[in-house]
Design a protein around this motif. Structure first.
Motif, PDB file in Angstrom:
ATOM      1  N   GLU A  30       0.836  -1.205   0.000  1.00  0.00           N
ATOM      2  CA  GLU A  30       0.000   0.000   0.000  1.00  0.00           C
ATOM      3  C   GLU A  30       0.873   1.258   0.000  1.00  0.00           C
ATOM      4  O   GLU A  30       0.587   2.231  -0.723  1.00  0.00           O
ATOM      5  N   GLU A  31       1.953   1.234   0.764  1.00  0.00           N
ATOM      6  CA  GLU A  31       2.871   2.377   0.789  1.00  0.00           C
ATOM      7  C   GLU A  31       3.526   2.581  -0.572  1.00  0.00           C
ATOM      8  O   GLU A  31       3.674   3.714  -1.043  1.00  0.00           O
ATOM      9  N   GLN A  33       2.206   1.797  -3.411  1.00  0.00           N
ATOM     10  CA  GLN A  33       1.167   2.341  -4.288  1.00  0.00           C
ATOM     11  C   GLN A  33       0.995   3.838  -4.056  1.00  0.00           C
ATOM     12  O   GLN A  33       0.811   4.597  -5.003  1.00  0.00           O
ATOM     13  N   ARG A  34       1.055   4.253  -2.794  1.00  0.00           N
ATOM     14  CA  ARG A  34       0.944   5.690  -2.496  1.00  0.00           C
ATOM     15  C   ARG A  34       2.139   6.453  -3.050  1.00  0.00           C
ATOM     16  O   ARG A  34       1.997   7.575  -3.526  1.00  0.00           O
ATOM     17  N   ASP A  35       3.338   5.852  -2.977  1.00  0.00           N
ATOM     18  CA  ASP A  35       4.531   6.499  -3.528  1.00  0.00           C
ATOM     19  C   ASP A  35       4.443   6.665  -5.036  1.00  0.00           C
ATOM     20  O   ASP A  35       5.044   7.574  -5.610  1.00  0.00           O
ATOM     21  N   SER A  39      -3.883   7.762  -4.392  1.00  0.00           N
ATOM     22  CA  SER A  39      -4.268   8.348  -3.106  1.00  0.00           C
ATOM     23  C   SER A  39      -5.047   7.356  -2.243  1.00  0.00           C
ATOM     24  O   SER A  39      -5.744   6.490  -2.745  1.00  0.00           O
ATOM     25  N   GLY A  40      -4.949   7.505  -0.927  1.00  0.00           N
ATOM     26  CA  GLY A  40      -5.695   6.851   0.138  1.00  0.00           C
ATOM     27  C   GLY A  40      -6.304   5.499  -0.127  1.00  0.00           C
ATOM     28  O   GLY A  40      -5.602   4.496  -0.195  1.00  0.00           O
ATOM     29  N   ALA A  43      -5.197   3.438  -3.088  1.00  0.00           N
ATOM     30  CA  ALA A  43      -3.913   2.764  -2.881  1.00  0.00           C
ATOM     31  C   ALA A  43      -4.118   1.431  -2.170  1.00  0.00           C
ATOM     32  O   ALA A  43      -3.455   0.439  -2.486  1.00  0.00           O
ATOM     33  N   ARG A  44      -5.042   1.396  -1.221  1.00  0.00           N
ATOM     34  CA  ARG A  44      -5.322   0.138  -0.512  1.00  0.00           C
ATOM     35  C   ARG A  44      -5.907  -0.899  -1.467  1.00  0.00           C
ATOM     36  O   ARG A  44      -5.490  -2.057  -1.463  1.00  0.00           O
TER      37      ARG A  44
END
Length: 110
Positions: A30-31, A33-35, A39-40, A43-44
């Motif tokens: 998930e991190e 994907q956010r990088d 968004s939020g 990403a999850r």
């Protein structure tokens, strides 16, 4: 403590370790994907799609850790024994097929 209690304790510990490992891997994905700019909540969901089905991963891991193959073998042997006891004489179609299967073998060995 007997063997059963020790085994249950080890199983619970392994399950907790597996849950922790899966959760950390999912959070890492998930991190990532956010990088990459998602968004939020998106990403999850993207992390879940990239990671795969956590329930399936749990089941496959438990199958590897457990004695499923031995339990399956015992169940098959028990079923075979029950069928053999219920029907000790081979039906004529089975004995006929066995004769045809073994005939070439007996001819070749002469």
């Amino acid at each position: 403590m007997n063997w059963w209690h020790i085994n249950r304790w080890q199983t619970k510990k392994r399950d907790a370790d597996l849950e922790r490992e899966l959760r950390s891997d999912l959070e890492l994905e998930e991190e990532e994907q956010r990088d990459s700019g998602i968004s939020g909540e998106e990403a999850r969901y993207a992390a879940l799609r990239a990671f795969g089905n956590p329930t399936l991963i749990r089941e496959q891991t438990r199958a590897i850790w457990s004695w499923n193959w031995l339990e399956s073998l015992a169940r098959d042997l028990r079923f075979s024994r029950e069928r053999f006891v219920a029907l000790p004489v081979l039906p004529s179609s089975q004995s006929w097929s066995w004769r045809w299967a073994l005939a070439p073998t007996s001819l070749c060995s002469r």
